[in-house]
Design an enzyme around this catalytic site. Structure first.
Site, mmCIF file in Angstrom:
data_model
loop_
_atom_site.group_PDB
_atom_site.id
_atom_site.type_symbol
_atom_site.label_atom_id
_atom_site.label_comp_id
_atom_site.label_asym_id
_atom_site.label_seq_id
_atom_site.Cartn_x
_atom_site.Cartn_y
_atom_site.Cartn_z
ATOM 1 N N SER A 125 0.911 -1.083 -0.084
ATOM 2 C CA SER A 125 -0.058 -0.033 -0.041
ATOM 3 C C SER A 125 0.831 1.155 0.155
ATOM 4 O O SER A 125 1.954 1.235 0.730
ATOM 5 C CB SER A 125 -1.020 -0.104 1.262
ATOM 6 O OG SER A 125 -1.361 1.187 1.594
ATOM 7 N N GLU A 127 0.076 3.468 1.647
ATOM 8 C CA GLU A 127 0.042 3.884 3.098
ATOM 9 C C GLU A 127 1.579 3.986 3.746
ATOM 10 O O GLU A 127 2.067 4.441 4.596
ATOM 11 C CB GLU A 127 -0.872 3.249 3.790
ATOM 12 C CG GLU A 127 -2.325 3.946 3.828
ATOM 13 C CD GLU A 127 -2.296 5.143 4.517
ATOM 14 O OE1 GLU A 127 -2.802 6.265 3.977
ATOM 15 O OE2 GLU A 127 -2.222 5.259 5.908
ATOM 16 N N TYR A 149 -1.416 -0.103 10.514
ATOM 17 C CA TYR A 149 -1.693 -0.570 9.225
ATOM 18 C C TYR A 149 -0.687 -0.575 8.464
ATOM 19 O O TYR A 149 -0.153 -1.459 7.948
ATOM 20 C CB TYR A 149 -2.949 0.064 8.682
ATOM 21 C CG TYR A 149 -3.200 -0.342 7.228
ATOM 22 C CD1 TYR A 149 -3.702 -1.453 7.039
ATOM 23 C CD2 TYR A 149 -2.772 0.623 6.138
ATOM 24 C CE1 TYR A 149 -4.027 -1.707 5.382
ATOM 25 C CE2 TYR A 149 -2.889 0.323 4.847
ATOM 26 C CZ TYR A 149 -3.793 -1.067 4.607
ATOM 27 O OH TYR A 149 -3.756 -1.003 3.313
HETATM 28 P P1 NAP Z 1 -11.571 -4.876 1.618
HETATM 29 O O1 NAP Z 1 -12.625 -4.219 0.923
HETATM 30 O O2 NAP Z 1 -11.348 -4.172 3.221
HETATM 31 O O3 NAP Z 1 -11.467 -6.175 1.656
HETATM 32 C C1 NAP Z 1 -10.415 -6.683 2.633
HETATM 33 C C2 NAP Z 1 -10.556 -8.374 2.748
HETATM 34 O O4 NAP Z 1 -9.917 -9.018 3.594
HETATM 35 C C3 NAP Z 1 -12.035 -8.761 2.940
HETATM 36 O O5 NAP Z 1 -12.534 -9.655 2.088
HETATM 37 C C4 NAP Z 1 -12.093 -9.260 4.351
HETATM 38 O O6 NAP Z 1 -12.988 -10.276 4.734
HETATM 39 C C5 NAP Z 1 -10.658 -9.745 4.218
HETATM 40 N N1 NAP Z 1 -10.167 -10.156 5.571
HETATM 41 C C6 NAP Z 1 -9.865 -9.295 6.546
HETATM 42 N N2 NAP Z 1 -9.547 -9.974 7.655
HETATM 43 C C7 NAP Z 1 -9.128 -11.353 7.300
HETATM 44 C C8 NAP Z 1 -8.791 -12.402 8.075
HETATM 45 N N3 NAP Z 1 -8.524 -12.285 9.496
HETATM 46 N N4 NAP Z 1 -8.690 -13.513 7.540
HETATM 47 C C9 NAP Z 1 -9.230 -13.455 6.382
HETATM 48 N N5 NAP Z 1 -9.765 -12.649 5.417
HETATM 49 C C10 NAP Z 1 -9.695 -11.283 5.949
HETATM 50 O O7 NAP Z 1 -10.089 -4.102 1.073
HETATM 51 P P2 NAP Z 1 -9.724 -3.814 -0.541
HETATM 52 O O8 NAP Z 1 -10.017 -2.496 -0.666
HETATM 53 O O9 NAP Z 1 -10.486 -4.925 -1.433
HETATM 54 O O10 NAP Z 1 -7.964 -4.037 -0.458
HETATM 55 C C11 NAP Z 1 -7.476 -5.276 -0.813
HETATM 56 C C12 NAP Z 1 -6.316 -5.324 -0.248
HETATM 57 O O11 NAP Z 1 -5.463 -4.268 -0.888
HETATM 58 C C13 NAP Z 1 -6.006 -5.094 1.201
HETATM 59 O O12 NAP Z 1 -4.959 -5.987 1.541
HETATM 60 C C14 NAP Z 1 -5.720 -3.688 1.362
HETATM 61 O O13 NAP Z 1 -4.971 -3.507 2.712
HETATM 62 C C15 NAP Z 1 -4.936 -3.151 0.088
HETATM 63 N N6 NAP Z 1 -4.959 -2.174 -0.535
HETATM 64 C C16 NAP Z 1 -5.892 -1.442 -0.750
HETATM 65 C C17 NAP Z 1 -6.080 -0.358 -1.209
HETATM 66 C C18 NAP Z 1 -7.268 0.580 -1.603
HETATM 67 O O14 NAP Z 1 -7.252 1.750 -1.738
HETATM 68 N N7 NAP Z 1 -8.431 -0.128 -1.621
HETATM 69 C C19 NAP Z 1 -4.839 0.436 -1.651
HETATM 70 C C20 NAP Z 1 -3.757 -0.201 -1.441
HETATM 71 C C21 NAP Z 1 -3.637 -1.565 -0.605
HETATM 72 P P3 NAP Z 1 -14.547 -9.781 5.332
HETATM 73 O O15 NAP Z 1 -15.120 -9.325 3.977
HETATM 74 O O16 NAP Z 1 -14.809 -10.886 6.075
HETATM 75 O O17 NAP Z 1 -14.222 -8.480 6.060
HETATM 76 O O1 G4F Z 2 -10.329 6.741 2.806
HETATM 77 P P1 G4F Z 2 -9.695 6.717 3.940
HETATM 78 O O2 G4F Z 2 -9.911 6.077 5.144
HETATM 79 O O3 G4F Z 2 -8.279 5.693 3.051
HETATM 80 P P2 G4F Z 2 -6.888 5.722 3.599
HETATM 81 O O4 G4F Z 2 -6.551 6.071 5.103
HETATM 82 O O5 G4F Z 2 -5.757 6.486 2.653
HETATM 83 O O6 G4F Z 2 -6.378 4.250 3.059
HETATM 84 C C1 G4F Z 2 -6.971 3.657 2.119
HETATM 85 O O7 G4F Z 2 -5.973 3.767 1.237
HETATM 86 C C2 G4F Z 2 -4.779 3.086 1.411
HETATM 87 C C3 G4F Z 2 -3.878 3.159 0.188
HETATM 88 O O8 G4F Z 2 -3.078 4.532 0.471
HETATM 89 C C4 G4F Z 2 -5.023 1.636 1.727
HETATM 90 F F1 G4F Z 2 -3.876 1.048 1.847
HETATM 91 C C5 G4F Z 2 -5.801 1.420 2.813
HETATM 92 O O9 G4F Z 2 -6.232 0.002 2.817
HETATM 93 C C6 G4F Z 2 -7.343 2.247 2.593
HETATM 94 O O10 G4F Z 2 -7.729 1.614 1.640
HETATM 95 O O11 G4F Z 2 -9.047 8.264 4.080
HETATM 96 C C7 G4F Z 2 -8.532 8.931 3.295
HETATM 97 C C8 G4F Z 2 -8.174 10.382 3.843
HETATM 98 C C9 G4F Z 2 -7.605 10.255 5.295
HETATM 99 O O12 G4F Z 2 -6.532 11.113 5.268
HETATM 100 C C10 G4F Z 2 -8.324 10.662 6.140
HETATM 101 O O13 G4F Z 2 -8.036 11.145 7.423
HETATM 102 O O14 G4F Z 2 -9.405 10.911 4.137
HETATM 103 C C11 G4F Z 2 -9.134 11.590 5.477
HETATM 104 N N1 G4F Z 2 -10.557 11.706 5.924
HETATM 105 C C12 G4F Z 2 -11.113 12.947 6.453
HETATM 106 N N2 G4F Z 2 -12.551 12.878 6.842
HETATM 107 C C13 G4F Z 2 -11.464 10.804 6.430
HETATM 108 C C14 G4F Z 2 -12.676 11.186 6.746
HETATM 109 N N3 G4F Z 2 -11.351 9.151 6.286
HETATM 110 C C15 G4F Z 2 -12.371 8.554 6.596
HETATM 111 N N4 G4F Z 2 -12.431 7.286 6.706
HETATM 112 N N5 G4F Z 2 -13.531 8.967 7.229
HETATM 113 C C16 G4F Z 2 -13.676 10.535 7.232
HETATM 114 O O15 G4F Z 2 -14.633 10.909 7.806
#
Ligand code: NAP
Ligand code: G4F
Length: 353
Positions: A125, A127, A149
Protein backbone atom coordinates in the site's frame (compact mmCIF):
# COMPACT_ATOMS: atom_id res chain seq x y z
CA UNK A 1 -7.01 -23.75 -17.55
CA UNK A 2 -5.10 -21.55 -15.09
CA UNK A 3 -6.18 -21.61 -11.45
CA UNK A 4 -6.03 -18.65 -9.07
CA UNK A 5 -6.55 -18.43 -5.32
CA UNK A 6 -7.70 -15.03 -4.03
CA UNK A 7 -7.68 -14.26 -0.32
CA UNK A 8 -10.13 -11.56 0.76
CA UNK A 9 -12.47 -12.36 -2.12
CA UNK A 10 -15.42 -10.73 -0.34
CA UNK A 11 -13.67 -7.33 -0.42
CA UNK A 12 -13.75 -4.61 -3.08
CA UNK A 13 -10.62 -5.76 -4.93
CA UNK A 14 -11.43 -9.44 -4.51
CA UNK A 15 -14.72 -8.98 -6.36
CA UNK A 16 -13.19 -7.02 -9.28
CA UNK A 17 -10.24 -9.42 -9.55
CA UNK A 18 -12.62 -12.40 -9.61
CA UNK A 19 -14.57 -10.78 -12.45
CA UNK A 20 -11.34 -10.11 -14.39
CA UNK A 21 -9.85 -13.59 -13.94
CA UNK A 22 -13.12 -15.32 -14.86
CA UNK A 23 -13.22 -13.26 -18.08
CA UNK A 24 -9.67 -14.45 -18.78
CA UNK A 25 -10.78 -18.08 -18.43
CA UNK A 26 -9.28 -18.81 -15.00
CA UNK A 27 -10.80 -21.20 -12.51
CA UNK A 28 -11.13 -18.94 -9.45
CA UNK A 29 -10.97 -20.00 -5.80
CA UNK A 30 -11.61 -17.44 -3.10
CA UNK A 31 -11.16 -17.56 0.65
CA UNK A 32 -13.67 -16.02 2.99
CA UNK A 33 -13.84 -15.79 6.79
CA UNK A 34 -16.64 -17.55 8.53
CA UNK A 35 -18.73 -14.85 10.17
CA UNK A 36 -22.14 -15.06 11.82
CA UNK A 37 -23.77 -13.53 8.74
CA UNK A 38 -21.94 -14.25 5.46
CA UNK A 39 -21.45 -11.23 3.26
CA UNK A 40 -21.20 -11.78 -0.47
CA UNK A 41 -22.94 -8.63 -1.73
CA UNK A 42 -20.02 -7.50 -3.91
CA UNK A 43 -19.66 -10.87 -5.66
CA UNK A 44 -23.44 -10.87 -6.16
CA UNK A 45 -23.41 -7.32 -7.57
CA UNK A 46 -20.85 -8.31 -10.20
CA UNK A 47 -22.76 -11.55 -10.86
CA UNK A 48 -19.76 -13.77 -10.11
CA UNK A 49 -20.93 -15.32 -6.84
CA UNK A 50 -22.09 -18.55 -8.53
CA UNK A 51 -18.98 -18.81 -10.69
CA UNK A 52 -16.38 -18.96 -7.93
CA UNK A 53 -15.19 -21.75 -5.64
CA UNK A 54 -15.34 -20.54 -2.05
CA UNK A 55 -13.00 -21.89 0.63
CA UNK A 56 -13.35 -20.91 4.30
CA UNK A 57 -9.99 -19.68 5.63
CA UNK A 58 -8.73 -17.19 8.17
CA UNK A 59 -5.37 -15.47 7.85
CA UNK A 60 -4.81 -16.11 11.55
CA UNK A 61 -5.15 -19.87 11.07
CA UNK A 62 -2.22 -21.41 9.22
CA UNK A 63 -3.98 -24.76 8.91
CA UNK A 64 -6.79 -23.13 6.95
CA UNK A 65 -4.29 -21.43 4.61
CA UNK A 66 -2.53 -24.75 3.96
CA UNK A 67 -5.89 -26.36 3.25
CA UNK A 68 -6.86 -23.54 0.86
CA UNK A 69 -3.65 -24.03 -1.12
CA UNK A 70 -4.14 -27.81 -1.13
CA UNK A 71 -7.78 -27.65 -2.26
CA UNK A 72 -7.22 -25.05 -4.98
CA UNK A 73 -3.76 -26.19 -6.19
CA UNK A 74 -3.32 -22.75 -7.79
CA UNK A 75 -0.91 -21.36 -10.38
CA UNK A 76 -1.28 -17.91 -8.84
CA UNK A 77 -2.15 -16.60 -5.37
CA UNK A 78 -3.40 -13.05 -4.85
CA UNK A 79 -3.14 -12.16 -1.16
CA UNK A 80 -5.68 -9.36 -0.84
CA UNK A 81 -7.02 -10.16 2.64
CA UNK A 82 -6.14 -7.59 5.30
CA UNK A 83 -7.68 -5.47 7.98
CA UNK A 84 -7.68 -2.62 5.48
CA UNK A 85 -9.17 0.36 7.31
CA UNK A 86 -6.38 2.65 8.56
CA UNK A 87 -8.58 4.37 11.19
CA UNK A 88 -9.37 1.13 13.03
CA UNK A 89 -5.74 0.06 12.98
CA UNK A 90 -5.08 2.68 15.69
CA UNK A 91 -7.80 1.12 17.86
CA UNK A 92 -6.99 -2.54 17.09
CA UNK A 93 -3.24 -2.29 16.61
CA UNK A 94 -2.32 -5.81 17.75
CA UNK A 95 -4.98 -7.59 15.69
CA UNK A 96 -4.13 -5.46 12.69
CA UNK A 97 -0.45 -6.33 12.93
CA UNK A 98 -1.25 -10.03 13.09
CA UNK A 99 -3.72 -10.08 10.18
CA UNK A 100 -2.16 -7.51 7.87
CA UNK A 101 1.48 -8.22 8.75
CA UNK A 102 2.48 -11.47 10.43
CA UNK A 103 -0.11 -13.61 8.61
CA UNK A 104 1.75 -13.01 5.35
CA UNK A 105 4.77 -14.91 6.72
CA UNK A 106 2.49 -17.81 7.61
CA UNK A 107 1.11 -17.75 4.08
CA UNK A 108 4.57 -17.66 2.49
CA UNK A 109 5.64 -20.56 4.73
CA UNK A 110 2.59 -22.53 3.63
CA UNK A 111 3.33 -21.78 -0.02
CA UNK A 112 7.04 -22.62 0.31
CA UNK A 113 6.28 -25.97 1.89
CA UNK A 114 3.41 -26.94 -0.36
CA UNK A 115 4.40 -25.66 -3.82
CA UNK A 116 7.14 -23.02 -4.25
CA UNK A 117 6.30 -22.73 -7.97
CA UNK A 118 3.08 -20.84 -7.24
CA UNK A 119 3.26 -17.17 -8.24
CA UNK A 120 2.40 -14.91 -5.28
CA UNK A 121 0.97 -11.37 -5.24
CA UNK A 122 1.08 -9.29 -2.06
CA UNK A 123 -1.23 -6.27 -1.72
CA UNK A 124 1.16 -3.56 -0.54
CA UNK A 125 0.00 0.00 0.00
CA UNK A 126 0.94 3.62 -0.61
CA UNK A 127 0.22 4.09 3.10
CA UNK A 128 3.74 2.68 3.62
CA UNK A 129 5.09 6.07 2.44
CA UNK A 130 3.32 7.65 5.40
CA UNK A 131 3.66 11.35 6.12
CA UNK A 132 6.56 11.67 3.70
CA UNK A 133 8.12 14.86 2.35
CA UNK A 134 8.13 13.86 -1.32
CA UNK A 135 5.76 15.44 -3.86
CA UNK A 136 5.52 12.17 -5.80
CA UNK A 137 6.24 8.61 -4.63
CA UNK A 138 7.65 5.75 -6.72
CA UNK A 139 9.33 2.37 -6.13
CA UNK A 140 12.51 4.02 -4.79
CA UNK A 141 10.89 6.50 -2.38
CA UNK A 142 11.72 5.71 1.29
CA UNK A 143 8.91 4.32 3.43
CA UNK A 144 7.82 6.15 6.58
CA UNK A 145 4.72 4.37 7.94
CA UNK A 146 2.38 6.57 9.98
CA UNK A 147 -0.17 4.05 11.26
CA UNK A 148 -0.21 0.52 12.71
CA UNK A 149 -1.78 -0.55 9.39
CA UNK A 150 1.08 0.95 7.37
CA UNK A 151 3.68 -0.61 9.68
CA UNK A 152 2.04 -4.02 9.24
CA UNK A 153 1.90 -3.56 5.46
CA UNK A 154 5.59 -2.62 5.41
CA UNK A 155 6.40 -5.78 7.37
CA UNK A 156 4.38 -7.85 4.87
CA UNK A 157 6.06 -6.06 1.96
CA UNK A 158 9.52 -6.72 3.41
CA UNK A 159 8.92 -10.37 4.25
CA UNK A 160 7.54 -11.03 0.76
CA UNK A 161 10.74 -9.62 -0.75
CA UNK A 162 12.87 -11.61 1.71
CA UNK A 163 11.13 -14.87 0.73
CA UNK A 164 11.44 -14.00 -2.97
CA UNK A 165 15.20 -13.52 -2.68
CA UNK A 166 15.89 -16.33 -0.19
CA UNK A 167 13.81 -19.13 -1.70
CA UNK A 168 13.54 -18.12 -5.36
CA UNK A 169 9.79 -17.69 -5.10
CA UNK A 170 7.98 -15.70 -7.81
CA UNK A 171 6.55 -13.01 -5.52
CA UNK A 172 5.49 -9.45 -6.43
CA UNK A 173 4.23 -6.57 -4.32
CA UNK A 174 1.91 -4.03 -5.87
CA UNK A 175 2.21 -0.68 -4.08
CA UNK A 176 -1.29 0.45 -4.87
CA UNK A 177 -2.47 3.98 -4.22
CA UNK A 178 -6.07 4.58 -3.11
CA UNK A 179 -8.52 2.93 -5.45
CA UNK A 180 -12.25 3.29 -5.08
CA UNK A 181 -15.48 2.17 -6.71
CA UNK A 182 -19.18 1.71 -5.99
CA UNK A 183 -18.06 -1.48 -4.17
CA UNK A 184 -15.88 0.44 -1.67
CA UNK A 185 -16.67 -0.03 2.03
CA UNK A 186 -18.64 2.83 3.57
CA UNK A 187 -16.05 3.56 6.26
CA UNK A 188 -13.63 4.89 3.62
CA UNK A 189 -13.94 8.61 2.90
CA UNK A 190 -14.84 8.30 -0.81
CA UNK A 191 -17.88 6.10 -0.31
CA UNK A 192 -18.83 7.82 2.95
CA UNK A 193 -19.11 10.99 0.87
CA UNK A 194 -20.92 9.53 -2.16
CA UNK A 195 -23.42 7.63 -0.01
CA UNK A 196 -24.15 10.75 2.07
CA UNK A 197 -24.52 12.88 -1.08
CA UNK A 198 -27.07 10.37 -2.40
CA UNK A 199 -29.00 10.44 0.89
CA UNK A 200 -28.90 14.25 1.16
CA UNK A 201 -29.99 14.71 -2.47
CA UNK A 202 -33.00 12.46 -1.81
CA UNK A 203 -33.92 14.28 1.40
CA UNK A 204 -32.98 11.35 3.67
CA UNK A 205 -30.15 13.06 5.53
CA UNK A 206 -29.22 16.64 6.46
CA UNK A 207 -25.45 16.69 6.94
CA UNK A 208 -22.16 14.93 6.35
CA UNK A 209 -19.59 14.93 9.17
CA UNK A 210 -15.95 14.34 8.18
CA UNK A 211 -12.42 14.64 9.55
CA UNK A 212 -9.41 16.21 7.84
CA UNK A 213 -10.60 17.87 4.61
CA UNK A 214 -7.06 18.90 3.64
CA UNK A 215 -5.61 15.39 3.26
CA UNK A 216 -4.63 14.63 -0.33
CA UNK A 217 -4.89 11.28 -2.06
CA UNK A 218 -4.24 9.86 -5.52
CA UNK A 219 -7.62 8.23 -6.14
CA UNK A 220 -8.11 5.73 -8.99
CA UNK A 221 -10.74 3.20 -10.05
CA UNK A 222 -10.37 -0.22 -8.40
CA UNK A 223 -11.66 -2.14 -11.43
CA UNK A 224 -8.79 -1.06 -13.67
CA UNK A 225 -6.13 -1.40 -10.93
CA UNK A 226 -6.87 -5.16 -10.84
CA UNK A 227 -5.64 -5.65 -14.40
CA UNK A 228 -2.28 -4.19 -13.30
CA UNK A 229 -1.85 -6.73 -10.52
CA UNK A 230 -2.76 -9.58 -12.87
CA UNK A 231 -0.12 -8.33 -15.33
CA UNK A 232 2.52 -8.33 -12.55
CA UNK A 233 2.20 -12.10 -12.18
CA UNK A 234 2.49 -12.64 -15.96
CA UNK A 235 5.98 -11.07 -16.25
CA UNK A 236 9.20 -13.05 -16.78
CA UNK A 237 10.71 -11.77 -13.52
CA UNK A 238 9.02 -10.81 -10.25
CA UNK A 239 9.38 -7.18 -9.20
CA UNK A 240 7.38 -4.54 -7.31
CA UNK A 241 5.30 -1.81 -8.97
CA UNK A 242 3.60 1.42 -7.96
CA UNK A 243 0.05 1.55 -9.31
CA UNK A 244 -1.55 4.99 -9.28
CA UNK A 245 -3.12 7.68 -11.47
CA UNK A 246 -0.44 10.33 -10.85
CA UNK A 247 -3.07 12.95 -9.95
CA UNK A 248 -3.88 14.04 -6.39
CA UNK A 249 -6.92 15.74 -4.92
CA UNK A 250 -7.88 16.83 -1.42
CA UNK A 251 -10.81 15.40 0.52
CA UNK A 252 -12.57 18.77 0.06
CA UNK A 253 -12.07 18.48 -3.74
CA UNK A 254 -13.80 15.08 -3.55
CA UNK A 255 -16.64 16.54 -1.49
CA UNK A 256 -17.16 19.48 -3.88
CA UNK A 257 -17.08 17.25 -6.95
CA UNK A 258 -19.64 14.86 -5.43
CA UNK A 259 -22.09 17.59 -4.31
CA UNK A 260 -21.76 19.37 -7.68
CA UNK A 261 -23.02 16.23 -9.41
CA UNK A 262 -26.39 16.49 -7.59
CA UNK A 263 -26.45 20.29 -7.92
CA UNK A 264 -25.93 21.11 -4.20
CA UNK A 265 -23.51 23.50 -2.47
CA UNK A 266 -21.36 21.30 -0.21
CA UNK A 267 -20.65 24.11 2.25
CA UNK A 268 -24.28 23.99 3.40
CA UNK A 269 -24.06 20.32 4.40
CA UNK A 270 -20.51 19.40 5.44
CA UNK A 271 -19.17 19.68 9.00
CA UNK A 272 -15.99 18.41 10.61
CA UNK A 273 -15.60 16.64 13.92
CA UNK A 274 -12.28 15.88 15.69
CA UNK A 275 -13.43 12.28 16.22
CA UNK A 276 -12.81 11.62 12.50
CA UNK A 277 -9.25 12.96 12.61
CA UNK A 278 -6.44 10.40 12.97
CA UNK A 279 -3.79 10.44 15.72
CA UNK A 280 -1.22 10.66 12.92
CA UNK A 281 -2.17 11.79 9.42
CA UNK A 282 -0.76 11.00 5.99
CA UNK A 283 -1.11 14.45 4.45
CA UNK A 284 -0.15 13.87 0.83
CA UNK A 285 0.08 10.91 -1.54
CA UNK A 286 0.66 11.03 -5.28
CA UNK A 287 2.05 8.07 -7.17
CA UNK A 288 4.45 7.82 -10.07
CA UNK A 289 3.63 4.69 -12.11
CA UNK A 290 6.16 5.16 -14.91
CA UNK A 291 7.64 1.70 -14.26
CA UNK A 292 4.23 -0.01 -14.58
CA UNK A 293 3.35 2.05 -17.66
CA UNK A 294 6.64 1.02 -19.32
CA UNK A 295 6.98 -2.60 -18.26
CA UNK A 296 3.37 -3.73 -17.77
CA UNK A 297 1.98 -1.52 -20.55
CA UNK A 298 -0.72 -0.56 -18.04
CA UNK A 299 -2.29 2.89 -17.89
CA UNK A 300 -5.25 4.17 -15.87
CA UNK A 301 -8.13 5.52 -17.95
CA UNK A 302 -10.74 6.57 -15.36
CA UNK A 303 -10.28 10.19 -14.26
CA UNK A 304 -11.03 11.53 -10.78
CA UNK A 305 -14.18 13.27 -12.10
CA UNK A 306 -15.42 10.10 -13.81
CA UNK A 307 -14.74 8.04 -10.67
CA UNK A 308 -16.68 10.39 -8.37
CA UNK A 309 -19.60 10.49 -10.82
CA UNK A 310 -19.64 6.70 -11.12
CA UNK A 311 -19.85 6.39 -7.31
CA UNK A 312 -22.45 9.14 -6.74
CA UNK A 313 -24.68 7.86 -9.57
CA UNK A 314 -24.57 4.32 -8.22
CA UNK A 315 -25.37 5.38 -4.63
CA UNK A 316 -28.30 7.52 -5.85
CA UNK A 317 -29.55 4.58 -7.92
CA UNK A 318 -29.29 2.25 -4.92
CA UNK A 319 -31.28 4.52 -2.56
CA UNK A 320 -33.92 5.09 -5.24
CA UNK A 321 -34.19 1.35 -5.85
CA UNK A 322 -34.60 0.78 -2.12
CA UNK A 323 -37.27 3.52 -1.90
CA UNK A 324 -39.08 1.80 -4.78
CA UNK A 325 -39.27 -1.29 -2.54
CA UNK A 326 -36.96 -3.48 -4.62
CA UNK A 327 -34.37 -5.87 -3.13
CA UNK A 328 -30.79 -6.01 -4.44
CA UNK A 329 -27.29 -6.85 -3.12
CA UNK A 330 -26.22 -3.86 -0.99
CA UNK A 331 -24.03 -3.10 2.00
CA UNK A 332 -26.03 -0.25 3.61
CA UNK A 333 -28.06 -2.60 5.85
CA UNK A 334 -24.74 -3.83 7.34
CA UNK A 335 -23.80 -0.40 8.76
CA UNK A 336 -25.47 0.74 12.02
CA UNK A 337 -26.56 4.26 10.94
CA UNK A 338 -27.74 3.17 7.51
CA UNK A 339 -29.49 0.16 8.98
CA UNK A 340 -31.39 2.40 11.43
CA UNK A 341 -32.37 4.73 8.57
CA UNK A 342 -33.52 1.78 6.46
CA UNK A 343 -35.59 0.43 9.36
CA UNK A 344 -37.23 3.81 10.00
CA UNK A 345 -37.95 4.28 6.28
CA UNK A 346 -39.37 0.76 6.06
CA UNK A 347 -41.71 1.52 8.95
CA UNK A 348 -42.79 4.74 7.21
CA UNK A 349 -41.46 6.94 10.03
CA UNK A 350 -39.38 9.10 7.70
CA UNK A 351 -40.75 10.63 4.55
CA UNK A 352 -38.43 11.78 1.84
CA UNK A 353 -38.76 15.43 0.79
P1 NAP B 1 -11.46 -4.64 1.70
O1 NAP B 1 -12.62 -4.31 0.82
O2 NAP B 1 -11.47 -4.15 3.09
O3 NAP B 1 -11.30 -6.24 1.71
C1 NAP B 1 -10.46 -6.88 2.63
C2 NAP B 1 -10.71 -8.37 2.58
O4 NAP B 1 -9.88 -9.01 3.57
C3 NAP B 1 -12.15 -8.78 2.90
O5 NAP B 1 -12.52 -9.83 2.05
C4 NAP B 1 -12.05 -9.26 4.33
O6 NAP B 1 -13.04 -10.20 4.70
C5 NAP B 1 -10.68 -9.93 4.31
N1 NAP B 1 -10.15 -10.18 5.65
C6 NAP B 1 -9.98 -9.29 6.65
N2 NAP B 1 -9.47 -9.90 7.73
C7 NAP B 1 -9.33 -11.22 7.42
C8 NAP B 1 -8.87 -12.36 8.12
N3 NAP B 1 -8.47 -12.31 9.39
N4 NAP B 1 -8.86 -13.55 7.47
C9 NAP B 1 -9.28 -13.65 6.21
N5 NAP B 1 -9.75 -12.60 5.48
C10 NAP B 1 -9.76 -11.39 6.09
O7 NAP B 1 -10.10 -4.13 1.04
P2 NAP B 1 -9.76 -3.83 -0.50
O8 NAP B 1 -9.98 -2.38 -0.74
O9 NAP B 1 -10.42 -4.84 -1.36
O10 NAP B 1 -8.18 -4.04 -0.51
C11 NAP B 1 -7.60 -5.29 -0.84
C12 NAP B 1 -6.17 -5.33 -0.34
O11 NAP B 1 -5.42 -4.26 -0.91
C13 NAP B 1 -6.03 -5.14 1.19
O12 NAP B 1 -4.93 -5.90 1.60
C14 NAP B 1 -5.72 -3.66 1.34
O13 NAP B 1 -5.03 -3.42 2.55
C15 NAP B 1 -4.86 -3.43 0.12
N6 NAP B 1 -4.85 -2.08 -0.42
C16 NAP B 1 -6.02 -1.46 -0.71
C17 NAP B 1 -6.01 -0.19 -1.27
C18 NAP B 1 -7.28 0.53 -1.63
O14 NAP B 1 -7.23 1.76 -1.84
N7 NAP B 1 -8.41 -0.16 -1.74
C19 NAP B 1 -4.77 0.44 -1.54
C20 NAP B 1 -3.60 -0.24 -1.24
C21 NAP B 1 -3.65 -1.51 -0.69
P3 NAP B 1 -14.48 -9.73 5.29
O15 NAP B 1 -15.32 -9.40 4.09
O16 NAP B 1 -14.94 -10.92 6.03
O17 NAP B 1 -14.23 -8.53 6.15
O1 G4F C 1 -10.57 6.77 2.75
P1 G4F C 1 -9.56 6.66 3.83
O2 G4F C 1 -10.00 6.03 5.09
O3 G4F C 1 -8.33 5.90 3.16
P2 G4F C 1 -6.78 5.81 3.57
O4 G4F C 1 -6.55 6.08 5.00
O5 G4F C 1 -6.02 6.65 2.60
O6 G4F C 1 -6.48 4.26 3.31
C1 G4F C 1 -6.93 3.60 2.12
O7 G4F C 1 -5.96 3.72 1.13
C2 G4F C 1 -4.71 3.06 1.44
C3 G4F C 1 -3.78 3.31 0.25
O8 G4F C 1 -3.09 4.52 0.46
C4 G4F C 1 -4.97 1.58 1.65
F1 G4F C 1 -3.80 0.95 1.89
C5 G4F C 1 -5.92 1.41 2.80
O9 G4F C 1 -6.21 0.01 2.95
C6 G4F C 1 -7.22 2.15 2.49
O10 G4F C 1 -7.81 1.51 1.38
O11 G4F C 1 -8.99 8.11 4.18
C7 G4F C 1 -8.47 8.97 3.19
C8 G4F C 1 -8.18 10.33 3.81
C9 G4F C 1 -7.39 10.25 5.13
O12 G4F C 1 -6.40 11.24 5.12
C10 G4F C 1 -8.41 10.58 6.20
O13 G4F C 1 -7.88 11.22 7.36
O14 G4F C 1 -9.43 10.95 4.16
C11 G4F C 1 -9.31 11.54 5.43
N1 G4F C 1 -10.66 11.67 6.00
C12 G4F C 1 -11.26 12.85 6.32
N2 G4F C 1 -12.46 12.63 6.86
C13 G4F C 1 -11.48 10.68 6.33
C14 G4F C 1 -12.62 11.28 6.88
N3 G4F C 1 -11.37 9.34 6.21
C15 G4F C 1 -12.40 8.57 6.62
N4 G4F C 1 -12.32 7.24 6.46
N5 G4F C 1 -13.54 9.12 7.19
C16 G4F C 1 -13.69 10.47 7.35
O15 G4F C 1 -14.71 10.94 7.84
Amino acid sequence: MKKALITGVTGQDGAYLTELLLKKGYKVFGTFRRVSTPNFWRLQTLDVFNKINLIPADLLDMGSLLEAIKVSDPDEIYNLAASSYVGTSFEEAVGNSEITGLAVTKFLEALRNQNPNIRFYQASSSEMYGDNKFKVQNETTPFLPSSPYAAAKLYAHSITNIYKKSYDIFACCGILFNHESPLRGMEFVSRKITNAVAEISLGLKKELVLGNLKAERDWGFAGEFMSAIHLMLQQDKPTDYVISTGVSHSVSDFVKEAFDIVGLNWKKYVKTDPKFFRPLEVRHLRGDSKKAIKELKWKPKVSFEKLVKMMVDEDVRRWKTFLDGKAFPWDAPLYPNESRLITRLSKGKIRKN
